[in-house]
Design an enzyme around this catalytic site. Sequence first.
Site, PDB file in Angstrom:
ATOM      1  N   GLU A  14       0.829  -1.198   0.000  1.00 27.03           N
ATOM      2  CA  GLU A  14       0.000   0.000   0.000  1.00 27.03           C
ATOM      3  C   GLU A  14       0.868   1.255   0.000  1.00 27.03           C
ATOM      4  O   GLU A  14       1.929   1.300   0.611  1.00 27.03           O
ATOM      5  CB  GLU A  14      -0.914  -0.004   1.242  1.00 27.03           C
ATOM      6  CG  GLU A  14      -1.873  -1.187   1.285  1.00 27.03           C
ATOM      7  CD  GLU A  14      -2.898  -1.088   2.405  1.00 27.03           C
ATOM      8  OE1 GLU A  14      -2.931  -0.082   3.140  1.00 27.03           O
ATOM      9  OE2 GLU A  14      -3.691  -2.047   2.544  1.00 27.03           O
TER      10      GLU A  14
ATOM     11  N   HIS B 154      -4.852   6.328   0.305  1.00 24.18           N
ATOM     12  CA  HIS B 154      -4.021   5.137   0.370  1.00 24.18           C
ATOM     13  C   HIS B 154      -4.577   4.126  -0.614  1.00 24.18           C
ATOM     14  O   HIS B 154      -5.703   4.274  -1.116  1.00 24.18           O
ATOM     15  CB  HIS B 154      -3.903   4.588   1.792  1.00 24.18           C
ATOM     16  CG  HIS B 154      -5.068   3.807   2.307  1.00 24.18           C
ATOM     17  ND1 HIS B 154      -6.204   4.405   2.823  1.00 24.18           N
ATOM     18  CD2 HIS B 154      -5.277   2.466   2.395  1.00 24.18           C
ATOM     19  CE1 HIS B 154      -7.038   3.481   3.222  1.00 24.18           C
ATOM     20  NE2 HIS B 154      -6.514   2.281   2.970  1.00 24.18           N
TER      21      HIS B 154
ATOM     22  N   HIS C 255      -5.418   0.127  -1.959  1.00 28.00           N
ATOM     23  CA  HIS C 255      -5.727  -1.285  -1.702  1.00 28.00           C
ATOM     24  C   HIS C 255      -5.380  -2.006  -2.990  1.00 28.00           C
ATOM     25  O   HIS C 255      -6.197  -2.106  -3.892  1.00 28.00           O
ATOM     26  CB  HIS C 255      -7.210  -1.462  -1.383  1.00 28.00           C
ATOM     27  CG  HIS C 255      -7.595  -1.049   0.000  1.00 28.00           C
ATOM     28  ND1 HIS C 255      -8.895  -1.165   0.465  1.00 28.00           N
ATOM     29  CD2 HIS C 255      -6.875  -0.541   1.014  1.00 28.00           C
ATOM     30  CE1 HIS C 255      -8.934  -0.733   1.719  1.00 28.00           C
ATOM     31  NE2 HIS C 255      -7.735  -0.344   2.066  1.00 28.00           N
TER      32      HIS C 255
ATOM     33  N   ASP D 178      -9.231   0.707   8.632  1.00 33.40           N
ATOM     34  CA  ASP D 178      -9.241   2.074   8.086  1.00 33.40           C
ATOM     35  C   ASP D 178     -10.208   2.953   8.876  1.00 33.40           C
ATOM     36  O   ASP D 178      -9.913   4.097   9.213  1.00 33.40           O
ATOM     37  CB  ASP D 178      -9.679   2.071   6.618  1.00 33.40           C
ATOM     38  CG  ASP D 178      -8.655   1.472   5.672  1.00 33.40           C
ATOM     39  OD1 ASP D 178      -9.037   1.083   4.547  1.00 33.40           O
ATOM     40  OD2 ASP D 178      -7.468   1.386   6.061  1.00 33.40           O
TER      41      ASP D 178
END
Lengths: 145, 105
Positions: A34, A88, A90, A101
Amino acid sequence: MPPSRLRLTRSQFDRLVAHMREGLTHPVPQKRGEVCGLLAGRDGVVERVIPCENVSPTPMTNYNVADRDLLHVPRIEDEGLELVAIYHSHPVTVPYPSPTDVAEARYPEALYVLLSLRHGAPELKAYAIAGREVREVTEVVIGEG
Amino acid sequence: MAVTVRLPGSLRDAVGGTTKVEASGHTLAEVIADLDRRYPGFRAQILDERGAIRTYVNVFIGEKDARELGGTEAPVPEGGEVMLIPAMAGGAQIGAPGGPQGRSG
């Protein structure tokens, strides 16, 4: 209150996708996974993409913005901008906030942007997270430029 | 010793919603105590039961990590800035390390 919309240019979107791809091809295998960063701007309109370092020891499934990169937050304010979003990726799962999260979301004034390459083509989604509530922001515009 | 305390993120709720507040104190502990007097409950947002800085709070004095300057005993310069910045973390695994680097929680 977080922005009710997210607007970014094509080149900013491409910058995010490039960062995500960099995370998957890091020269050090243990650091692949990530990526994370910040989007600065005003009223949901992104003016700057700020890639940050993911220092999680398990980057394939977690992100943790490096302490020194957190200093971008007050600097953004000093420039007269807002923290529009924290992004961010995935890499192989859905672009939706995981339970972790949500539990770790500590910036209710910003959107949370998720990127994914799970289907090969890049996806970007934006969410407002307050308490434990997740609300997708549907007005996401990737414009010209 | 007058200092400016900056609080982005959820920590601003502990001081009435503002991202910047003035405080006094010679050390980080004194600054936190000053704010706790004015905003009851503030200390508990920043420090745990043992009086240590919570793992998900990053504290900078100027741009130096307060943990490297002595933690709550770190001196705060006159006119300086103290920044209390929540961690930014997440991930697919529940319970995976998500707090500041190298620290559990």
